[in-house]
Design an enzyme around this catalytic site. Structure first.
Site, short mmCIF file in Angstrom:
data_model
loop_
_atom_site.label_atom_id
_atom_site.label_comp_id
_atom_site.label_asym_id
_atom_site.label_seq_id
_atom_site.Cartn_x
_atom_site.Cartn_y
_atom_site.Cartn_z
N LYS A 51 -35.63 9.90 38.12
CA LYS A 51 -35.93 10.72 36.94
C LYS A 51 -36.20 12.18 37.34
CE LYS A 51 -35.72 7.87 33.39
NZ LYS A 51 -34.67 8.05 32.35
N SER A 69 -38.90 10.55 32.39
CA SER A 69 -40.17 9.83 32.27
C SER A 69 -41.26 10.64 32.94
CB SER A 69 -40.05 8.46 32.95
OG SER A 69 -41.32 7.88 33.15
N ASN A 121 -29.90 9.36 27.22
CA ASN A 121 -31.06 8.52 27.00
C ASN A 121 -31.00 7.21 27.78
OD1 ASN A 121 -33.41 7.36 25.31
ND2 ASN A 121 -31.73 5.94 24.86
N ASP A 159 -20.39 1.55 30.29
CA ASP A 159 -21.47 1.61 31.27
C ASP A 159 -21.54 3.03 31.79
OD1 ASP A 159 -23.14 1.45 33.48
OD2 ASP A 159 -22.21 -0.36 34.30
N TYR A 216 -37.50 4.81 40.79
CA TYR A 216 -37.35 5.25 39.39
C TYR A 216 -37.92 6.66 39.22
CZ TYR A 216 -38.20 5.24 34.30
OH TYR A 216 -38.25 5.55 32.96
N THR A 263 -40.50 0.97 22.56
CA THR A 263 -39.16 0.42 22.49
C THR A 263 -39.29 -1.10 22.40
OG1 THR A 263 -39.04 0.29 24.89
CG2 THR A 263 -38.24 2.33 23.87
#
Length: 265
Positions: A172, A155, A96, A68, A168, A203
């Protein structure tokens, strides 16, 4: 004689979250492009081992590194063991692993003011601390060799912001800022640090959502200059360039691979 500008010249690469999607394609690109060994990190052993088998079918050594990325001690131990199995220290790291981690809070995609720290940490731990943990694990070896490549997948949410994904977006953006700082700190050792910013890419999880709602997908693609969903190989092509000797004078940058969803100066 043909000159291959993206030949990795027998280097050892590690890719996090490489059990599927973009990470898997990056790992396979590296295996096809002259890497001596590719370390495949994933939280799920079966995913990592499946990609290792694909890499070894190409005649390249593959090593599974199951951990992890949000656990600093685990990352250092597992990466050190993987490097020993690969036959040397890691030359190239691709951060990634992302999204909302392996155990996301069910409320993570609500507006940040409607939830609290547990939901926020679903994004912050993997997208920010995960990048720091993995980078810290490999940098000492790169400094010793006075060479290395650090590449983080972020992103477009981190560049332009995204509603319902505010945390998020911030995580990023934080990862990109961390990489710029690393670029300044490590340039003297011939170590580069760059980011690749991606938008909707097929994905497994995203492809399933897009296929389930064609009307929503069509509406989404109206925001893209190139009206198709990205492919993992679109991202892997840019990552391979940044990992190769062709990018030796490129550092501290963020490269959008996004079909024109947003533009960058």
């Amino acid at each position: 004689m043909t000159l291959n500008l993206t030949d990795l010249n027998g280097q050892i690469a590690a890719v996090t979250g490489a059990g599927q999607g973009v990470g898997r394609e990056v790992a396979l690109h590296f295996a096809r492009s002259g890497a001596r060994a590719v370390i495949v990190n994933d939280f799920y052993a079966e995913r990592a081992q499946a990609v290792v088998r694909e890499i070894e079918a190409l005649g390249v050594k593959g090593v599974a590194a199951v951990c992890d990325v949000t656990d600093e001690a685990q990352v250092k131990a597992v990466f050190a063991q993987a490097a020993r199995e690969a036959g040397g220290s890691i030359d190239i790291l691709v951060n990634n692993a992302g999204n909302s981690g392996v155990n996301p809070d069910p409320e993570a995609r609500k507006h940040f003011w409607e939830v609290g720290e547990a939901a926020w940490n679903s994004f912050i731990r993997v997208n920010f601390y995960g990048v720091i943990n993995c980078t810290a694990a490999v940098v000492p070896g790169m400094i010793e060799k006075k060479a290395g490549r650090l590449i983080t997948i972020i992103s477009d949410a981190g560049r332009v912001g995204e509603p319902n994904l505010e945390i998020y977006s911030g995580a990023k953006a934080g990862a990109a800022g961390f990489m710029r700082g690393a670029a300044r700190a490590l340039g003297r050792y011939n170590i580069t640090a760059n980011c690749v910013a991606i938008s909707a890419t097929a994905t497994p999880a995203i492809a399933a959502r897009l296929e389930a709602d064609p009307d929503r997908t069509k509406k989404m693609l109206s925001n893209y200059v190139i009206r198709r969903v990205g492919k993992p190989e679109d991202v892997a092509n840019m990552v391979l360039f940044l990992a190769s000797g062709s990018s030796s004078w490129v550092t501290g940058q963020t490269y959008p691979v996004n079909g024109g969803f947003s533009f960058n100066l």
